[in-house]
Design an enzyme around this catalytic site. Structure first.
Site, short mmCIF file in Angstrom:
data_model
loop_
_atom_site.label_atom_id
_atom_site.label_comp_id
_atom_site.label_asym_id
_atom_site.label_seq_id
_atom_site.Cartn_x
_atom_site.Cartn_y
_atom_site.Cartn_z
N ARG A 204 0.82 -1.20 0.00
CA ARG A 204 0.00 0.00 0.00
C ARG A 204 0.85 1.25 0.00
NH1 ARG A 204 -3.41 -1.66 5.18
NH2 ARG A 204 -1.28 -2.06 5.78
N ARG B 8 3.48 4.25 -16.59
CA ARG B 8 3.99 4.00 -17.94
C ARG B 8 5.34 4.66 -18.18
NH1 ARG B 8 1.44 -0.13 -17.53
NH2 ARG B 8 -0.80 -0.10 -17.83
N CYS C 299 -7.55 2.96 -12.47
CA CYS C 299 -7.83 4.11 -11.61
C CYS C 299 -9.30 4.10 -11.20
CB CYS C 299 -7.54 5.41 -12.35
SG CYS C 299 -5.82 5.69 -12.71
N GLU D 107 -12.01 7.32 -4.89
CA GLU D 107 -12.14 6.96 -3.48
C GLU D 107 -13.55 7.33 -2.98
OE1 GLU D 107 -10.48 5.27 -0.29
OE2 GLU D 107 -9.24 5.51 -2.06
N ARG E 94 -4.03 7.07 -3.67
CA ARG E 94 -3.71 5.83 -2.95
C ARG E 94 -3.40 4.73 -3.97
NH1 ARG E 94 -7.85 8.22 0.12
NH2 ARG E 94 -7.50 8.23 2.37
N TYR F 241 3.74 5.92 2.88
CA TYR F 241 2.80 7.02 3.12
C TYR F 241 3.62 8.29 3.13
CZ TYR F 241 -0.68 3.51 4.03
OH TYR F 241 -1.55 2.46 3.88
N ARG G 274 -1.85 6.37 8.05
CA ARG G 274 -1.33 5.20 8.77
C ARG G 274 0.00 5.54 9.42
NH1 ARG G 274 -3.41 -0.06 8.04
NH2 ARG G 274 -2.05 -0.39 9.83
#
Length: 121
Positions: free
Chosen positions: A6, A62, A74, A77, A89, A107, A115
């Protein structure tokens, strides 16, 4: 073993160069810190908050040599009130011998608040 890596990053403005640059920075961090080979990547899912509409951040991937055949998608959210704005994210699904607790989750910028327990330097 199949693992998820992540990452998240924020941008200052919704302009294409900033979105692409931030996405590249985040991807570079995730790839380098986890020693990811594109041949071992099943997919990359990228989400953006509702306030980022200038470009598809997947375009950034790319720009990496060897990543042309990696499936990327894509999405938007969920717009939860009070959530972090201008945030990108990434969830990368990879085959790796790294143990779950040894995966480096990136992050960056304002996204460290998402987080703090996983935000490493």
């Amino acid at each position: 073993m199949i693992r998820g890596i992540r990452g998240a990053i924020t941008v200052g403005e919704d302009i294409e160069p900033q979105v692409i640059d931030a996405t590249e920075k985040l991807l570079q961090e995730m790839i380098q810190k986890n020693n990811v080979d594109p041949e071992n990547v099943a997919q990359v899912l990228i989400t953006v908050t509702h306030d980022l509409i200038s470009t598809f951040p997947a375009k950034a991937l790319r720009n990496f040599e060897g990543w042309v055949y990696v499936p990327v998608m894509c999405m938007q959210e969920i717009p939860v009130p009070g959530s972090l704005e201008k945030c990108i994210r990434i969830m990368m699904t990879v085959e790796t011998p790294i143990k779950q607790e040894q995966i480096y989750h990136a992050y960056l910028e304002g996204a460290t608040v998402l987080r703090p327990d996983l935000s490493k330097s």
